[in-house]
Design a protein around this motif. Structure first.
Motif, PDB file in Angstrom:
ATOM      1  N   GLU A 141       0.826  -1.222   0.000  1.00 16.58           N
ATOM      2  CA  GLU A 141       0.000   0.000   0.000  1.00 16.58           C
ATOM      3  C   GLU A 141       0.854   1.263   0.000  1.00 16.58           C
ATOM      4  O   GLU A 141       0.551   2.223  -0.708  1.00 16.58           O
ATOM      5  N   GLN A 142       1.940   1.261   0.772  1.00 12.64           N
ATOM      6  CA  GLN A 142       2.833   2.426   0.778  1.00 12.64           C
ATOM      7  C   GLN A 142       3.507   2.576  -0.578  1.00 12.64           C
ATOM      8  O   GLN A 142       3.669   3.681  -1.083  1.00 12.64           O
ATOM      9  N   PHE A 143       3.911   1.455  -1.183  1.00 13.19           N
ATOM     10  CA  PHE A 143       4.522   1.512  -2.513  1.00 13.19           C
ATOM     11  C   PHE A 143       3.548   2.105  -3.517  1.00 13.19           C
ATOM     12  O   PHE A 143       3.930   2.959  -4.326  1.00 13.19           O
ATOM     13  N   LYS A 144       2.298   1.686  -3.488  1.00 13.35           N
ATOM     14  CA  LYS A 144       1.287   2.230  -4.409  1.00 13.35           C
ATOM     15  C   LYS A 144       1.182   3.745  -4.255  1.00 13.35           C
ATOM     16  O   LYS A 144       1.131   4.471  -5.247  1.00 13.35           O
ATOM     17  N   GLN A 145       1.145   4.205  -3.016  1.00 13.85           N
ATOM     18  CA  GLN A 145       1.049   5.647  -2.755  1.00 13.85           C
ATOM     19  C   GLN A 145       2.294   6.378  -3.257  1.00 13.85           C
ATOM     20  O   GLN A 145       2.192   7.420  -3.919  1.00 13.85           O
ATOM     21  N   ASP A 146       3.470   5.842  -2.918  1.00 11.58           N
ATOM     22  CA  ASP A 146       4.720   6.479  -3.330  1.00 11.58           C
ATOM     23  C   ASP A 146       4.849   6.510  -4.851  1.00 11.58           C
ATOM     24  O   ASP A 146       5.256   7.521  -5.429  1.00 11.58           O
ATOM     25  N   PHE A 147       4.504   5.405  -5.496  1.00 11.81           N
ATOM     26  CA  PHE A 147       4.592   5.327  -6.957  1.00 11.81           C
ATOM     27  C   PHE A 147       3.636   6.327  -7.594  1.00 11.81           C
ATOM     28  O   PHE A 147       4.009   7.050  -8.518  1.00 11.81           O
ATOM     29  N   ASN A 148       2.416   6.382  -7.091  1.00 11.68           N
ATOM     30  CA  ASN A 148       1.422   7.321  -7.622  1.00 11.68           C
ATOM     31  C   ASN A 148       1.888   8.764  -7.497  1.00 11.68           C
ATOM     32  O   ASN A 148       1.803   9.538  -8.456  1.00 11.68           O
ATOM     33  N   THR A 149       2.395   9.117  -6.335  1.00 12.28           N
ATOM     34  CA  THR A 149       2.890  10.484  -6.122  1.00 12.28           C
ATOM     35  C   THR A 149       4.023  10.805  -7.089  1.00 12.28           C
ATOM     36  O   THR A 149       4.018  11.852  -7.744  1.00 12.28           O
ATOM     37  N   GLU A 150       4.985   9.895  -7.194  1.00 14.33           N
ATOM     38  CA  GLU A 150       6.153  10.122  -8.055  1.00 14.33           C
ATOM     39  C   GLU A 150       5.762  10.228  -9.531  1.00 14.33           C
ATOM     40  O   GLU A 150       6.159  11.162 -10.224  1.00 14.33           O
ATOM     41  N   ILE A 151       4.977   9.296 -10.024  1.00 17.08           N
ATOM     42  CA  ILE A 151       4.671   9.277 -11.453  1.00 17.08           C
ATOM     43  C   ILE A 151       3.778  10.456 -11.843  1.00 17.08           C
ATOM     44  O   ILE A 151       3.926  11.017 -12.927  1.00 17.08           O
ATOM     45  N   ARG A 152       2.890  10.872 -10.973  1.00 15.13           N
ATOM     46  CA  ARG A 152       2.039  12.033 -11.284  1.00 15.13           C
ATOM     47  C   ARG A 152       2.835  13.332 -11.249  1.00 15.13           C
ATOM     48  O   ARG A 152       2.606  14.212 -12.069  1.00 15.13           O
ATOM     49  N   ASP A 153       3.786  13.455 -10.331  1.00 17.65           N
ATOM     50  CA  ASP A 153       4.660  14.637 -10.310  1.00 17.65           C
ATOM     51  C   ASP A 153       5.497  14.721 -11.585  1.00 17.65           C
ATOM     52  O   ASP A 153       5.688  15.795 -12.139  1.00 17.65           O
ATOM     53  N   ILE A 154       5.975  13.583 -12.028  1.00 23.36           N
ATOM     54  CA  ILE A 154       6.812  13.524 -13.232  1.00 23.36           C
ATOM     55  C   ILE A 154       6.004  13.852 -14.478  1.00 23.36           C
ATOM     56  O   ILE A 154       6.462  14.569 -15.359  1.00 23.36           O
ATOM     57  N   ALA A 155       4.796  13.319 -14.566  1.00 25.03           N
ATOM     58  CA  ALA A 155       3.974  13.416 -15.783  1.00 25.03           C
ATOM     59  C   ALA A 155       3.757  14.846 -16.245  1.00 25.03           C
ATOM     60  O   ALA A 155       3.665  15.104 -17.450  1.00 25.03           O
TER      61      ALA A 155
END
Length: 142
Positions: A42-56
């Motif tokens: 669950e933490q990985f999902k949150q971290d990945f979502n935050t990172e990929i949306r910031d990058i996009a």
């Protein structure tokens, strides 16, 4: 411009980036997200979502480099790659290794993540070799 996001189990992603800094220097447009035992899925999902949306919002596409096909980082990355409504194209390449990570520096200025993913896949095949002794013949002409 592309961004390369490394997503792995444990500290592999950050270790690859740290090693790249030693050998190559700072890799532009490269970041990582790690699945840890402490944080869990669950933490990985949150971290990945935050990172990929910031990058996009800053690039034309994203290439996610994962360690293992069908592992959690790969599965989560694929949800973005297969989401037609995500703001930029996302490609997922699995089997990340150090030489492949270093190759990404040549593709930051590209705009087509699908083409870059295919090229990285093909080039990665050349990075796995079996060492064999080289025989050198002595030249009699000094």
């Amino acid at each position: 411009m592309l961004h390369f996001l490394i997503a792995t189990h444990g500290p592999l992603a950050s270790a690859l980036i740290s090693s790249a800094k030693m050998v190559f220097g700072e890799l532009q447009n490269t970041s990582c997200v790690s699945l840890t035992e402490e944080g869990g899925i669950e933490q990985f999902k949150q971290d990945f979502n935050t990172e990929i949306r910031d990058i996009a919002s800053q690039v034309e596409g994203i290439v996610v480099l994962c360690d293992l096909e069908c592992g959690t980082p790969y599965n989560i990355a694929c949800t973005y790659a297969f989401d037609g409504s995500f703001p930029v194209p996302v490609e997922v390449v699995t089997g990340i290794n150090f030489p492949t990570l270093l190759m990404t520096a040549d593709f930051v200025e590209e705009s087509d993540p699908a083409s870059v993913a295919q090229t990285l896949q093909q080039e990665a095949l050349n990075t796995i070799v079996v060492a064999k002794p080289v025989s050198v013949e002595q030249d009699d002409d000094f």
